[in-house]
Design an enzyme around this catalytic site. Sequence first.
Site, mmCIF file in Angstrom:
data_model
loop_
_atom_site.group_PDB
_atom_site.id
_atom_site.type_symbol
_atom_site.label_atom_id
_atom_site.label_comp_id
_atom_site.label_asym_id
_atom_site.label_seq_id
_atom_site.Cartn_x
_atom_site.Cartn_y
_atom_site.Cartn_z
ATOM 1 N N ASP A 14 0.996 -1.160 -0.078
ATOM 2 C CA ASP A 14 -0.013 0.215 -0.027
ATOM 3 C C ASP A 14 1.116 1.090 -0.067
ATOM 4 O O ASP A 14 2.086 1.211 0.388
ATOM 5 C CB ASP A 14 -0.958 -0.111 1.294
ATOM 6 C CG ASP A 14 -1.844 0.967 1.109
ATOM 7 O OD1 ASP A 14 -2.422 1.357 -0.053
ATOM 8 O OD2 ASP A 14 -2.660 1.499 1.987
ATOM 9 N N ASN A 62 -11.143 -2.758 -5.257
ATOM 10 C CA ASN A 62 -10.409 -1.809 -6.035
ATOM 11 C C ASN A 62 -10.983 -1.131 -7.310
ATOM 12 O O ASN A 62 -10.643 -0.245 -7.966
ATOM 13 C CB ASN A 62 -8.703 -1.986 -6.262
ATOM 14 C CG ASN A 62 -7.951 -2.048 -4.922
ATOM 15 O OD1 ASN A 62 -7.147 -2.728 -4.812
ATOM 16 N ND2 ASN A 62 -8.282 -0.853 -4.142
#
Length: 241
Positions: A14, A62
């Site tokens: 991330d 996502n």
Amino acid sequence: MDKDIPAHVGIIMDGNGRWAQKRGLVRTQGHLEGLKTAKKIVKAASDLGIRYLTLYAFSTENWKRAAEEVGFIMGLVKQYLRAEFDFSKKNKIRTRYTGDLSGLPQDIQKEINDSITDTSSFEGMQVVLAINYGGRDEIVRAVRRFASHNNKNGAEYSEALNKISEEDIGGYLDNPDIPDPDLIIRSAGEYRTSNFLLWEGAYSELYISDKLWPDWEKSDLESAITDYQKRERRYGGVKSA
Ligand code: IPE
Ligand code: IPE
Ligand code: MG
């Protein structure tokens, strides 16, 4: 470093967007840099003797992002799989997959399947690509597989369902032969799992680093492992005498 190397490490990669924003770049530039880091960390993990490395590259959530960003990430996945065959061959790295493959564009599905086939005989580290992956989705798909493989008549079916065990569900997950992750790492300082390996991560040790993913180096992986080696894993039991 070689004492008690975790067999299976999962990484929530991330911070690509923040890395780019900090530099006044577009988010996709961060993903490009994140891919370079992923390659570097795959090599580092393989050199350290890790057996399985699961990389969280794209979650079932996502898809909420802008089409341009999603398309760019899919393009990177393709590019990575194409370009890395020689590297995989040299390092005996085998490609595996977890997630809902059927929800990916056809060309990406083909690329993933080709890489799995082409590397299937390699006996070094196994890299599990988590793309269109969600922990809840994986459990739902496992239960559906269980149901379709126990497609009996009414009474027998309800008996099978009543007896469903943790082993049954675990056995229908995407990669039942792979041991649960010993260590789950998250970069970019967020204290959450974001739907990663919910079932398999029940007793994983967690390591969160503030460093953004594109800034990760081999030494960051080594620090995570050194920290892991100090942990006492009790699995709900008590400290051994
Ligand atoms: C992780 O980086 C990569 C993916 C989720 C595909 P992000 O894109 O989430 O980066 P941040 O969290 O916005 O910084
Ligand atoms: C988790 O990161 C997914 C991946 C790294 C692929 P996100 O950036 O999507 O997670 P949230 O939105 O911060 O929880
Ligand atoms: Mg993020």
